[in-house]
Design a protein around this motif. Structure first.
Motif, short mmCIF file in Angstrom:
data_model
loop_
_atom_site.label_atom_id
_atom_site.label_comp_id
_atom_site.label_asym_id
_atom_site.label_seq_id
_atom_site.Cartn_x
_atom_site.Cartn_y
_atom_site.Cartn_z
N ALA A 126 -7.92 -11.05 0.88
CA ALA A 126 -8.18 -9.83 1.65
C ALA A 126 -7.52 -8.59 1.06
O ALA A 126 -8.03 -7.49 1.19
CB ALA A 126 -7.71 -10.01 3.09
N THR A 127 -6.38 -8.75 0.41
CA THR A 127 -5.69 -7.57 -0.12
C THR A 127 -5.69 -7.50 -1.65
O THR A 127 -5.37 -6.47 -2.21
CB THR A 127 -4.20 -7.55 0.30
OG1 THR A 127 -3.55 -8.66 -0.31
CG2 THR A 127 -4.05 -7.64 1.81
N GLY A 128 -6.04 -8.60 -2.31
CA GLY A 128 -6.00 -8.63 -3.76
C GLY A 128 -4.61 -8.82 -4.34
O GLY A 128 -4.44 -8.88 -5.55
N ALA A 129 -3.60 -8.95 -3.47
CA ALA A 129 -2.22 -9.06 -3.97
C ALA A 129 -2.02 -10.36 -4.74
O ALA A 129 -2.41 -11.44 -4.28
CB ALA A 129 -1.24 -8.98 -2.81
N ALA B 39 -3.35 -5.10 -7.16
CA ALA B 39 -4.14 -5.62 -6.05
C ALA B 39 -5.53 -5.01 -5.98
O ALA B 39 -6.51 -5.71 -5.71
CB ALA B 39 -3.38 -5.39 -4.74
N ASP B 40 -5.63 -3.71 -6.24
CA ASP B 40 -6.95 -3.09 -6.12
C ASP B 40 -7.92 -3.65 -7.16
O ASP B 40 -9.08 -3.90 -6.87
CB ASP B 40 -6.84 -1.56 -6.21
CG ASP B 40 -6.22 -1.09 -7.50
OD1 ASP B 40 -6.72 -0.14 -8.10
OD2 ASP B 40 -5.19 -1.69 -7.92
N TRP C 121 -8.88 -7.25 -6.12
CA TRP C 121 -9.75 -7.19 -4.94
C TRP C 121 -11.18 -6.89 -5.36
O TRP C 121 -12.12 -7.53 -4.92
CB TRP C 121 -9.21 -6.13 -3.99
CG TRP C 121 -9.94 -6.00 -2.70
CD1 TRP C 121 -9.71 -6.68 -1.54
CD2 TRP C 121 -11.03 -5.11 -2.42
NE1 TRP C 121 -10.58 -6.28 -0.56
CE2 TRP C 121 -11.40 -5.32 -1.06
CE3 TRP C 121 -11.73 -4.16 -3.17
CZ2 TRP C 121 -12.43 -4.60 -0.45
CZ3 TRP C 121 -12.76 -3.45 -2.55
CH2 TRP C 121 -13.10 -3.68 -1.21
N ARG C 122 -11.33 -5.89 -6.25
CA ARG C 122 -12.68 -5.52 -6.70
C ARG C 122 -13.29 -6.65 -7.53
O ARG C 122 -14.48 -6.92 -7.43
CB ARG C 122 -12.62 -4.24 -7.52
CG ARG C 122 -12.46 -3.02 -6.67
CD ARG C 122 -12.53 -1.74 -7.50
NE ARG C 122 -11.56 -0.77 -7.02
CZ ARG C 122 -11.70 -0.05 -5.90
NH1 ARG C 122 -12.78 -0.15 -5.18
NH2 ARG C 122 -10.76 0.78 -5.52
#
Lengths: 718, 152, 268
Positions: free
Chosen positions: A586-589, A707-708, A711-712
């Motif tokens: 959910a957050t890409g972390a 993370a971004d 996530w992408r």
């Protein structure tokens, strides 16, 4: 102390006591009466011509303002190394102060000398520079200026690719990084006109390169310059070549006959210290139906920066020569181009091209495994080099190694019960991945020397050509000498870092100090022992069960001394790393759950210190994976210009790291040593990167794995 | 101001940072300057027993206050504290530049009531305000754990 | 870098501070953890620094007779973190302040200083917004006034404080009985500035507050989401509403996830 108990002993560092008591002397701690202070006027533009510079007539505490025009031909541009077979545009060497043009934001334009640093900064604000901005190029492939090129072809590449059952292609990129030692750079320069001696204290990696570079730049014989390296707060390659600012300060001290100190601050260091990595690559691998590697093609582009510093060509060249890694590939076509961009120049930074090569190759091998449908470990096994010495298609000769044993040990350690620190991870919340990588790195080489003297009290003083900046040279070389001389460790004293007394050498970099300088210490000790035995025979002293050094010291007419120089070809360290990661859907972390590090650095003198080097390098690689990036916008402005933006890892960000050792001694030096300084930085990067790609189902993302981006990537079309 | 039990006096510009006063006027160079924006922690000293960033305080603000720096950490007879000895035992330093800052932070931490109950994760969080570029932090964390483990 | 020159005066009372702050190019110095880096970078170049540290009356935490929390502007972040009264009545603050900088910076950094800095990435502003805090401001010439969070936080690094005005106290109303609170954030590395964060307060009986960090240049109350929750939508839908309108798709998804996680902690 019996022989043979020193090598492989994890003795604690006796050099720690001074640090723990705050009794060290780093560059800024040096106070000479009457020393003035330097600050620099720096270009705010990434590319501009300088139309005029107007300096204030007077300002509080101002002593002088120095520009390139003032220095004139009292200074020459930097000497630039030319790796064998490379075309290097040495005419693009970095000037001392900008003359007529600036090619990176932060480039030093004028030197301001005042009674204090604060007053120098005040006066620097009064210097008016008229810039005419010019177009800025920030991407190597968009640049039309090549500063270096190296190419090598071995075997019939076209035929190999034509015959291949599989051809796998990969496109990779590593952004630039900042070395960021905790102590920035700096120097104190002082000229004694009576003795015609220029003395420069320099926060540097050794005395040799500053001496050589200053002599070249100032047009002065080395005998008229003394370089002293004090305690140094880290370097990681960024203090190997002297800063242009150091050359400017030294030139000013010479001209003005005053002592000048430059303590670089963090903002300057982020902007103007040479950066690492910054490379793009396109690789093709040809394999047969069984997954045997037939040929490798690599095109590399290095984001080299605006000028060439002495070692700017080195990291891209090293990356190109190591591009075939641990695999038995005879046919290759490798080209590396260093393109001029409007950024600070590239220089060696922990690994200096080795991580770059390992990263790209190991990603490509995983891609091949995925494409062919072979297990990635099995594919590696099928192709690992097993016979040594081995000559690569790029012309390197690997001395020894056991790549498969490293791989086996890494897999064994990775399979053990995972650390419970992060707790069980649920599949609906997280996506998991694992990665494995093997690496080989070039270490040692050139020469180093040591001078040893038997003191009156039967103890020994050794001057080493190598300088430490955290590696533990003092205890390590003492162990080597004590082992050779069969004496207690307390009998050995080491000295480093003064060109007036330091014997000849090359420098502390490239994982070379134990193999080269350590071997020189061993040889010098051996030679002294020979002299001692001869003397003992002469004066009738026993040589068994051990030499009586106290008696020998008294018996000698003149102090017993020996000097040894040790030279060898490069030695090659290697290893295998494994990583397991999870990504929060959910957050890409990204969380690195565990890192396994297996290194073969040949014979280990002090395993505790080696472990420290492995960990330190691995954590730097983790920083590269998780958060570090020198960010430039399209105007060439550095957007990550302080510790507030540049993401260095803290103690709370480090995953469990499990280490293992393989020791295949090198046949090339008396210690059997290789080098441990960079392995962590070389091996951890591809292992974590491969784990992330695995978690992303084969989709490739360039580091840092923020993370971004992840996530992408998780949501992008396959 | 009093530093390590001795009084240090001086006349300074308002803009003089406490870190520069300690280093250049009091001559105590064991405290180091790594960033001058409060992130790296190399300049950490103890003000009335509490660790603070000396690069983020003006020297004038410390007028009349009591400070302790790394030079004042050892025992009165000169012997190293358990924490300092642990740093050597666990190889918690390489270049040493960050060490004094870590010592001042960790010294305050281990003397906190209830510190022995801190988990490794909590210790790492407490140390996260000091940066080290050389060691990867393992030896530093091990040193603090060792000292807390042997403290009764 | 060394600061540009400035004059320094230490105030020993609020009146004295206000009198000094009348100077057109004066800045108050609280904990220094934000201001001194700016001085060192020469990004802030005031003519006069007014040191508030000696002003004892500005420091201190107290719970009033009617159950409100009064935080003196110069209260150290470490004191807020350690306070049992705060942990008891407003655990959101305890949780949020633990994310502010690091232990050592919290020894000097102040609550008022963080609020006045109005960094869009700051945790305390968001937590105080969720708690409906009121900000008491004084000026030598205009007396005192009180602002709500939405009025106070005007833009990135900008508050509604006028020249010569000083934030003296933050008043946090008592939380509704049985209120549960949570603060959740995502940062790049530990102790780094938050990329995004959410502060929530929830009490059975309809009280709900959701404040977002990273949805804009100031802390934002997700009023549509709060309304929807009161009307009975589930936490997932409320989280979607909270993040709705954030332009960047990743940031929107991140805020939605963080809101969902925070709500899960206070509603289950």
């Amino acid at each position: 102390m019996t022989a043979g108990t020193m090598i492989g002993a994890s003795l604690r560092r006796r050099e720690d006591a001074r640090v723990l008591r705050g009794e060290t002397r780093y560059l800024d701690d040096i106070e000479c009466p009457g020393t003035t202070h330097a600050a620099f006027v720096r270009s705010p533009y990434a590319h501009a011509s300088i139309e005029s510079i107007s300096v204030p007539q007077a300002a509080p505490g101002l002593i002088a303002v120095v520009t390139a025009a003032d220095l004139g031909d009292a200074v020459r541009p930097y000497p630039v190394m030319e790796p064998q077979g490379a075309e290097v545009r040495v005419s693009e060497a970095h000037p001392v102060l900008a003359a007529g043009e600036v090619r990176y934001a932060g480039q030093a334009v004028a030197l301001v000398i005042a009674e204090s640093r604060a007053l120098a900064e005040d006066a620097a604000e009064l210097v008016e520079v008229d810039y005419d901005p010019l177009p800025v190029v920030t991407s190597p492939r968009a640049s039309d200026v090549e500063l270096m090129r190296w190419q090598r072809r071995a075997g019939d590449v076209e035929a190999a690719f034509a015959a291949a059952a599989h051809v796998v292609t990969g496109s990779y990129a590593l952004p630039r990084l900042v070395a960021a030692p905790m102590e920035p750079r700096g120097c104190v320069a002082s000229y004694d006109a009576t003795a015609d001696l220029l003395t420069v204290w320099c926060s540097a990696q050794d005395t040799h390169r500053p001496l050589e570079h200053l002599a070249h730049i100032l047009g002065r014989p080395e005998s008229a310059i003394r370089v002293i390296v004090p305690d140094v707060g880290g370097a990681f390659g960024s203090k190997g070549v002297i800063a242009p600012e150091v050359a400017a300060v030294a030139a000013a001290a010479l001209r003005l006959g005053i002592g000048v100190k430059w303590t670089e601050d963090r903002l300057e260091n982020m902007l103007a210290s040479s950066q690492g990595r910054g490379i793009e690559g396109e690789l093709d691998l040809a394999l047969d139906a069984e997954g045997r590697m037939l040929a490798l093609r690599a095109r590399l582009w290095s984001d080299l920066g605006g000028y060439l510093l002495t070692t700017t060509p080195l990291p891209p060249h090293t990356a190109a020569t190591l591009i075939a890694g641990c695999y038995d590939i005879a046919v290759a076509d490798v080209t590396v181009v260093g393109a001029r961009t409007h950024k600070v120049p590239i220089g060696p930074y922990r690994g200096a091209g080795r991580p770059d090569a390992a990263y790209m190759l190991e990603a490509l091998v995983d891609e091949a495994a995925r494409q062919i449908g072979i297990d990635r470990v099995a594919l590696r096994r099928r192709n690992l080099i097993r016979a040594f010495p081995h000559t690569t298609p790029t012309g390197l000769e690997y001395d020894s190694g056991d790549f498969e044993r490293c791989l086996d040990l890494a897999l064994e350690l990775a399979a053990t019960e995972p650390d419970k620190r992060h707790g069980p991870a649920r599949d609906d919340v997280y996506v998991h991945g694992t990665g494995i990588a093997v690496y080989v790195e070039r270490a040692g080489g050139a020469f180093e020397s040591a001078a040893i003297e038997l003191l009156e009290d039967g103890r020994f003083a050794i001057a080493s050509s190598s300088s430490p900046h955290g590696q533990g040279h003092d205890i390590t070389f003492a162990q080597i000498a004590a082992d050779r001389l069969h004496v207690p460790i307390d009998a050995i004293e080491l000295s480093f870092g003064d060109s007036a007394t330091t014997p000849p050498g090359v420098g502390t970099f490239g994982s070379r100090s134990v193999a080269m300088a350590g071997s020189a210490v061993a040889l010098a000790a051996d030679e002294l022992s020979e002299q001692a035995r001869a003397l003992a025979a002469e004066v009738g002293l026993d040589t068994a069960p051990a030499l009586n050094w106290v008696a020998l010291a008294q018996a000698a007419d003149a102090p017993l001394r020996a000097q040894a120089q040790f030279r060898s070809a490069n030695v090659f360290s290697s290893g295998a790393y494994a990583a397991s990661v999870r990504i929060d859907r959910a957050t890409g972390a990204l969380t690195v759950e565990r890192l396994v590090a297996v290194d073969d650095a040949g014979t280990l003198i002090n395993p505790l210190l080696v472990h420290g080097q492995v960990l330190g390098g691995a954590v730097q690689a983790l920083g590269e994976c998780l958060s570090e990036e020198a960010v430039y916008d399209e105007d060439g402005q550095m957007r990550s210009g302080s510790f507030l933006e540049y993401g260095l890892l803290t103690a709370a960000d480090i995953p469990p790291i499990v280490t293992g050792e393989v020791e295949t001694p090198s046949p090339l030096n008396p210690l059997g040593a290789k080098g441990a300084g960079e392995g962590g930085a070389v091996g951890a990067l591809p292992a974590v990167a491969n784990a992330v790609t695995d978690a992303l189902g084969g989709r490739y993302v360039a580091p840092p794995f923020t993370a971004d981006k992840l996530w992408r990537a998780l949501r992008a079309a396959p | 101001m009093q530093i390590n039990g001795r009084v240090h006096e001086g006349e300074v510009e308002p803009r003089t940072l406490l870190s520069d006063f300690i280093r250049h006027q009091a001559g105590l160079t064991g405290t180091h300057v790594g960033c001058e924006h409060g992130v790296c922690g190399a300049c950490t000293v103890q003000l009335d027993g509490e660790p603070i960033r000396s690069c983020l305080m003006l020297a004038v603000q410390a007028n009349g206050r009591t400070l302790r720096t790394v030079e004042g950490l050892a025992e009165p007879d000169g012997s190293l504290t358990a924490l300092q000895r642990a740093f050597t035992e666990h190889h918690a330093l390489q270049c040493g530049f960050c060490t004094s800052g870590f010592l001042m932070t960790a010294d305050a931490l281990v003397r906190r009531p209830g510190a022995a109950a801190l988990t490794e994760a909590e210790i790492r969080q407490e140390l996260a305000g000091n940066l080290c570029r050389c060691t990867g932090y393992e030896g530093i964390v091990a040193s603090v754990l060792a000292v807390l483990g042997t403290a009764s | 870098m060394k600061p540009a020159p400035f004059r320094y005066e230490a105030a020993d009372s609020v009146e004295a501070a206000l009198a000094l702050l009348v100077h057109e190019d004066a800045r108050p110095l609280a904990g220094g953890q934000s201001l001194v880096p700016m001085l060192n970078f020469r990004l802030a170049r005031p003519e006069l620094i007014v040191d508030l540290n000696p002003v004892r009356e500005l420091a201190g935490l107290a719970v009033t007779a009617d159950g409100a929390l009064r935080i003196g502007a110069m209260t150290r972040q470490a004191a807020l973190l350690r306070s049992p009264a705060v942990a008891d009545g407003w655990p959101l603050l305890t949780e949020a302040v633990a994310h502010v900088g690091h232990s050592v910076t919290r020894n000097r950094g102040t609550v008022g200083g963080s609020v006045a800095q109005a960094d869009p990435k700051a945790e305390l502003g968001v937590a105080l917004t969720a708690l409906g805090a009121r900000f008491h401001v004084r000026s030598g010439e205009r007396g005192g006034r009180t602002l709500g969070a939405a009025e106070l936080f005007a833009g990135p690094f900008t508050t509604a404080l006028r020249d010569g005005e000083l934030l003296v106290e933050i008043e946090v109303p008592p939380a509704p009985t049985g209120a549960r609170m949570a603060f959740v954030e995502h940062a790049r590395t530990h102790g780094d500035f938050a990329v995004a964060g959410v502060a929530v307060v929830h009490a059975a009986g309809g009280h709900v507050a959701i404040a977002l960090l990273g949805a804009g240049a100031v802390p934002i109350r997700a009023e549509a989401a709060e309304r929807a929750l009161r009307e009975g939508v589930d936490a997932s839908e409320a989280a979607r509403l909270a993040a709705d309108g954030v332009p960047d798709d990743y940031r929107r998804a991140l805020l939605q996830t963080l809101t969902e996680r925070a709500l899960a902690r206070v509603t289950t």
